[in-house]
Design an enzyme around this catalytic site. Sequence first.
Site, PDB file in Angstrom:
ATOM      1  N   HIS A 128      -2.486  -0.151   5.303  1.00 23.22           N
ATOM      2  CA  HIS A 128      -2.430  -1.564   4.942  1.00 23.22           C
ATOM      3  C   HIS A 128      -1.769  -1.731   3.574  1.00 23.22           C
ATOM      4  O   HIS A 128      -1.392  -0.751   2.937  1.00 23.22           O
ATOM      5  CB  HIS A 128      -3.827  -2.189   4.979  1.00 23.22           C
ATOM      6  CG  HIS A 128      -4.809  -1.600   4.007  1.00 23.22           C
ATOM      7  ND1 HIS A 128      -4.794  -1.870   2.660  1.00 23.22           N
ATOM      8  CD2 HIS A 128      -5.851  -0.754   4.209  1.00 23.22           C
ATOM      9  CE1 HIS A 128      -5.763  -1.224   2.062  1.00 23.22           C
ATOM     10  NE2 HIS A 128      -6.427  -0.526   2.988  1.00 23.22           N
ATOM     11  N   CYS A 140      -8.353   4.471   3.260  1.00 26.97           N
ATOM     12  CA  CYS A 140      -7.120   4.150   3.992  1.00 26.97           C
ATOM     13  C   CYS A 140      -5.893   4.645   3.235  1.00 26.97           C
ATOM     14  O   CYS A 140      -5.980   5.109   2.102  1.00 26.97           O
ATOM     15  CB  CYS A 140      -7.003   2.633   4.165  1.00 26.97           C
ATOM     16  SG  CYS A 140      -8.312   1.913   5.171  1.00 26.97           S
TER      17      CYS A 140
END
Length: 164
Positions: A128, A140
């Site tokens: 992201h 992430c």
Amino acid sequence: MKPDDMVVTPRGLRFQGQLFPCSIGKTGITRRKKEGDGATPTGIHRIVGMLYRPDRIAKPADWALPIGLNDLWSDDPGHEDYNMMVRAPYSHSHEKLRRADPLYDLVLLTDWNWPYAVKGRGSAIFMHQFRRPGFPTEGCIALSRGNLRRIAPRITLQTRLIVP
């Protein structure tokens, strides 16, 4: 390695001959991922989905799915929907996919601990947008908005995220 592989390196994410600055988890990279540890798991992860905010960006690829008002991601290891996309109302622990900030305007879903999640092994390992260069994630892989949008349409069903 395949030509469409994305590889996390100490200098950034390597993809199709280019290097993109990226952020990883705040506690680094681990072989023993646990829910909430803030680490990015090692391994070869397939890209299994792409989500986007249709009110903020154009559809990045023909296979991308819009993030709806009630879309959530379960991060409750004690629930049967752990590490799955769910919809509100949802009373168990979860993360909102439709955020006020732009971090999830475009999300690439990995197959980390999916589709048959091991309870507590970690959830929602996405690619992201980052908050700012060098700012770590909760586990992430994060890139600049521009670089994420450049990469997204070039991803195929064969693309893998490799975290050595």
